[in-house]
Write an enzyme that holds these catalytic residues in place. Structure first.
Site: not given
Ligand code: FE2
Ligand code: BEZ
Length: 404
Positions: A62, A64, A142, A207, A210, A309
């Protein structure tokens, strides 16, 4: 065929000494050097220093890439403060990170021993970079958008990004689908995307649970999210409850990122449906989301793996650092046992969750491994030392090719 003879093989937590590995694109044999030389007399022999260790390449499921431009732009400490700063600085963040900046993020992961990563792509601006990365890539296109009126347009945009990623013809590149979150994606959009994923056996991620703000919004349409949704999206209530969201994923095992705020019932549902949690402790701390209760995950038989992340909520893309932070976060766990779990969850268990034939030094697995110089013979606490000391990475092999 190549043969390497490290002092130690760690896979993922079992320590073997005095064994050699014969490999081409895959690991073909593990045994005594003289046996392997008899079996493969023409093999190329790889010279290594005295205290070399071979372990599986790390898998970061995971990240971005598109947000790799952040260093001091985003506001840390609370999820809502962070999300508002992302929205405020979105253009500048994205604009500041060109292909060179995203390629640097991929290279940084490689330098830290990450041989496979899962890139969550919001705009497909990272497609070329991910396609050209040295690592194996699961490319998560996404889906995002909570407004019903926008659903068709957003689905079409998502499908065209998915299709573009499916045009990439290279070994080790796997197009996939990410649902942003329960609060940000309309159920109609989730249904369509997951139906497509199921029909075409595409890996999925989301996600989920969170932040405390997300939990309160999903459970009672109140809290820090309330003014945000009222002001920006003219919404008085969440587009999915937590339960409705999970129901949409029935029969579709998914990588669920964060899950810090899930209750026992939700964890049971995750377990029943074969979902896997991605634990990102640095991101959770920086965004004020708390720390996941690993005992609760274990009690409910929910598997978990490790992720960094993106640089929007981390200061590096280093899974060894992430594991070290986890080691210091979950202080009630036995130190050695946790270090071993972390290593397994960043390698073999991550490979399993992503459906990849890697993450282990074992016959038949793809030859993705790290060669490290430990500079001394290891003892039985090697998993702890590995997380603490940042040993020198000499070489990295992916599909049997030396990539650094
Ligand atoms: Fe994320
Ligand atoms: C939305 O598109 O609805 C959305 C995006 C990000 C955060 C929250 C909502």
């Amino acid at each position: 065929m190549k043969i390497i003879t490290p002092e130690t093989i760690l896979s993922p937590t079992e320590q073997l000494s005095g064994m050699s590995i014969a490999f081409d694109t895959h690991i073909q044999a593990i045994g005594q050097l003289h046996e392997l030389l008899e079996q493969y007399p023409d093999a190329e022999f790889i010279e290594t220093p005295l205290h070399t260790m071979v372990m599986p390449g790390l898998i970061n499921p995971h990240v971005h890439l598109e947000f790799s431009g952040n260093k001091e732009t985003l506001k840390y400490g609370s999820f809502m403060g962070w999300l508002s700063s992302v929205i405020e600085h979105r253009e500048e963040l994205i604009g500041n990170c060109n292909e060179q900046c995203m390629a640097k993020a991929c290279d940084d992961m490689l330098v830290h021993g990450i041989t496979t990563f899962g890139a969550v792509s919001s705009y497909a601006m990272d497609l070329e970079v991910a396609a050209n990365a040295k690592q194996k890539v699961v490319f998560f296109n996404e889906v995002i958008g909570s407004q019903a009126t926008m659903a068709d347009t957003l689905y079409d945009d998502f499908m065209s990004r998915l299709e573009a990623s499916q045009q990439v013809q290279r070994e080790g590149f796997y197009p996939a689908i990410a649902i942003h979150s329960p609060y940000s994606v309309h159920p109609a959009l989730i249904k369509r995307a997951l139906k497509h994923a199921q029909q075409h056996k595409i890996t999925t991620s989301a996600h989920y649970m969170e932040s405390p703000a997300e939990k309160e919004w999903l459970e009672s349409n109140s809290g820090d999210f309330e003014p945000f949704f009222k002001e920006f999206l003219k919404q008085d209530y969440a587009v999915n409850t937590s339960h409705e969201f999970l129901e949409l994923f029935r029969g579709k095992p998914t990588l669920m990122t964060h899950v810090v705020q899930a209750n026992a019932q939700e964890l049971q549902e995750l377990s029943k449906e074969g979902h896997t949690v991605i634990h990102c402790p640095i991101s959770n701390r920086l965004l004020g989301n708390g720390s996941i209760d690993l005992d609760q995950l274990d009690a409910n038989h929910v598997p978990w793996i490790m992720g960094t992340d993106g640089l929007s909520s981390n200061y590096s893309l280093d899974l060894f650092e992430e594991m070290k932070i986890a080691l210091f976060t979950h202080t009630d766990r036995d130190l050695l046992t946790l270090a071993q779990e972390l290593l397994s969850n960043a390698t073999i268990n991550s490979a399993k969750a992503l459906g990849l034939n890697t993450g282990e030094i074992a016959v038949g697995k793809e030859a993705d491994f790290l060669v490290m110089d430990l500079q001394a013979s290891p003892n039985e606490q090697l998993p702890i030392h590995l997380l603490l000391h940042g040993y020198n990475l000499l070489n990295i092999y992916i599909n049997g090719n030396e990539v650094t």
